[in-house]
Design an enzyme around this catalytic site. Structure first.
Site, PDB file in Angstrom:
ATOM      1  N   ASP A  48     -10.228  16.954 -43.207  1.00  0.00           N
ATOM      2  CA  ASP A  48     -10.746  15.998 -42.236  1.00  0.00           C
ATOM      3  C   ASP A  48     -10.317  14.600 -42.710  1.00  0.00           C
ATOM      4  O   ASP A  48      -9.909  14.438 -43.870  1.00  0.00           O
ATOM      5  CB  ASP A  48     -12.285  16.112 -42.223  1.00  0.00           C
ATOM      6  CG  ASP A  48     -12.941  14.994 -41.463  1.00  0.00           C
ATOM      7  OD1 ASP A  48     -12.525  14.740 -40.318  1.00  0.00           O
ATOM      8  OD2 ASP A  48     -13.872  14.358 -42.007  1.00  0.00           O
ATOM      9  N   ASP A  80     -11.936  11.042 -41.314  1.00  0.00           N
ATOM     10  CA  ASP A  80     -13.016  10.054 -41.382  1.00  0.00           C
ATOM     11  C   ASP A  80     -14.164  10.554 -42.256  1.00  0.00           C
ATOM     12  O   ASP A  80     -14.753  11.600 -41.994  1.00  0.00           O
ATOM     13  CB  ASP A  80     -13.523   9.741 -39.974  1.00  0.00           C
ATOM     14  CG  ASP A  80     -12.455   9.022 -39.176  1.00  0.00           C
ATOM     15  OD1 ASP A  80     -12.010   7.957 -39.632  1.00  0.00           O
ATOM     16  OD2 ASP A  80     -12.051   9.544 -38.133  1.00  0.00           O
ATOM     17  N   GLY A 131     -15.277  11.463 -31.491  1.00  0.00           N
ATOM     18  CA  GLY A 131     -14.224  10.896 -30.629  1.00  0.00           C
ATOM     19  C   GLY A 131     -14.649   9.542 -30.101  1.00  0.00           C
ATOM     20  O   GLY A 131     -15.755   9.373 -29.577  1.00  0.00           O
ATOM     21  N   ASN A 159      -4.291   6.348 -36.246  1.00  0.00           N
ATOM     22  CA  ASN A 159      -5.218   6.003 -37.324  1.00  0.00           C
ATOM     23  C   ASN A 159      -4.905   6.799 -38.598  1.00  0.00           C
ATOM     24  O   ASN A 159      -5.015   6.278 -39.711  1.00  0.00           O
ATOM     25  CB  ASN A 159      -6.664   6.285 -36.920  1.00  0.00           C
ATOM     26  CG  ASN A 159      -7.102   5.471 -35.721  1.00  0.00           C
ATOM     27  OD1 ASN A 159      -6.428   4.517 -35.336  1.00  0.00           O
ATOM     28  ND2 ASN A 159      -8.225   5.842 -35.131  1.00  0.00           N
TER      29      ASN A 159
HETATM   30  C1  XBP Z   1     -14.541  11.222 -36.715  1.00  0.00           C
HETATM   31  C2  XBP Z   1     -14.832  10.617 -35.423  1.00  0.00           C
HETATM   32  C3  XBP Z   1     -13.864   9.668 -34.874  1.00  0.00           C
HETATM   33  C4  XBP Z   1     -13.914   8.254 -35.288  1.00  0.00           C
HETATM   34  C5  XBP Z   1     -13.231   7.384 -34.267  1.00  0.00           C
HETATM   35  O1  XBP Z   1     -15.050  12.551 -36.765  1.00  0.00           O
HETATM   36  O2  XBP Z   1     -15.785  10.934 -34.777  1.00  0.00           O
HETATM   37  O3  XBP Z   1     -14.104   9.676 -33.519  1.00  0.00           O
HETATM   38  O4  XBP Z   1     -15.253   7.849 -35.425  1.00  0.00           O
HETATM   39  O5  XBP Z   1     -11.918   7.722 -34.049  1.00  0.00           O
HETATM   40  P1  XBP Z   1     -14.435  13.603 -37.798  1.00  0.00           P
HETATM   41  P2  XBP Z   1     -11.270   7.451 -32.596  1.00  0.00           P
HETATM   42  O6  XBP Z   1     -14.396  12.939 -39.143  1.00  0.00           O
HETATM   43  O7  XBP Z   1     -15.415  14.737 -37.796  1.00  0.00           O
HETATM   44  O8  XBP Z   1     -13.077  14.013 -37.295  1.00  0.00           O
HETATM   45  O9  XBP Z   1     -11.881   6.214 -32.042  1.00  0.00           O
HETATM   46  O10 XBP Z   1      -9.790   7.294 -32.879  1.00  0.00           O
HETATM   47  O11 XBP Z   1     -11.535   8.643 -31.709  1.00  0.00           O
HETATM   48 MG    MG Z   2     -15.450  13.339 -40.943  1.00  0.00          MG
END
Ligand code: XBP
Ligand code: MG
Length: 259
Positions: free
Chosen positions: A10, A12, A53, A129
């Site tokens: 993953d 984020d 998202g 990103n």
């Molecule tokens: C990460 C997210 C992402 C970011 C924003 O979830 O929820 O949506 O917060 O990114 P995970 P975008 O780590 O579970 O993948 O604005 O580019 O969608």
């Molecule tokens: Mg995450």
């Protein structure tokens, strides 16, 4: 195929602590630039993170918090435009080096590469990103380290649905039993575990720490480093103070015996 062949990450919260001081700030910059009086506080953002998202998160905010909204007849286009600017601000912050990789990430990636394991990314975030984070944190060559970068809208059902992990494994041509996933959130664990993958949680911040990690094989507060051990929160590390490939092999073997 019983042996470990790939590590899936993953982004984020896992590769870097991006949410509170990265994504949240970029959303607010985009709102400000658009002349909206919206501001996502640290606390409100905790609630909004239940929606994965960025575009989906903005829509949820509009539908549930009823903020003032300029009159327009294309809500989807309005959200997409705002989100595009948010991506611009977020990638700019990454390019400025404001969001470093978490300790231990580079060490583990290098160890896996040396051992000939495949690497993959399975994330909800936008592909730009991921590229900006890897380029800023490691260098442009890091993009080529990954056999698949599964990101954003490539699957319609985002985490906690398992689709983004299933997509990544299809691209690598590997079954779940050949992989180990690294996650930081309850939604992420559900996604990886429901795709059939043994999952290590490297939880990091106040947003995720209390979430449901019952489907994880191991829960730690970081990857740790030889001179800066991580804390064990659930599962077993057999005396190791950090997550390295030999620990991951052991977790993978134990998880496969349970199946
Ligand atoms: C990460 C997210 C992402 C970011 C924003 O979830 O929820 O949506 O917060 O990114 P995970 P975008 O780590 O579970 O993948 O604005 O580019 O969608
Ligand atoms: Mg995450």
């Amino acid at each position: 195929m019983r042996e470990l062949r790939a590590l899936l990450f993953d982004v984020d919260g896992t590769l870097a602590d991006t949410e509170r001081d990265g994504h949240r700030v970029a959303f607010n910059q985009a709102f400000d630039e658009a002349g909206l009086d919206w501001n996502w506080s640290v606390e409100v953002y905790g609630e909004l993170l239940t929606v994965t998202g960025g575009k989906e998160r903005i829509r949820y905010f509009i539908e549930n918090h009823h903020p003032s909204l300029p009159s327009q007849n294309d809500l989807e286009g309005f959200i997409a435009g705002l989100h595009q600017r948010k991506t611009y601000f977020y990638t700019n912050a990454l390019k400025q080096g404001l969001i470093p990789l978490r300790p231990g990430v580079l060490r583990l990636l290098q160890e896996a590469r040396k051992a000939g394991l495949a690497l993959g990314i399975s994330t909800t975030t936008t592909p730009e990103n991921v590229a900006a984070l890897l380029e800023a944190g490691i260098g442009p060559e890091a993009l080529g380290w990954f056999g698949v970068i599964a990101a954003g809208d490539v699957v319609p059902a985002k985490k906690p649905a398992p689709d983004i992990y299933t997509y990544a494994m299809d691209r690598l041509g590997l079954p779940p039993r050949a992989c180990v996933a690294f996650e930081d959130s309850g939604h992420g664990v559900r996604s990886a575990a429901d795709a059939g993958i043994a999952t290590v949680v490297v939880t990091v911040n106040g947003y995720t720490r209390e979430q449901d990690f019952s489907k994880a094989t191991l829960v730690v507060d970081g990857f740790g480093e030889p001179d800066a051990p991580c804390a064990l929160l659930a599962g077993r590390m057999n005396g190791s103070g950090y997550v390295d490939l030999s620990l991951v092999h052991g977790l993978h073997a134990a998880a496969r015996e349970d199946v």
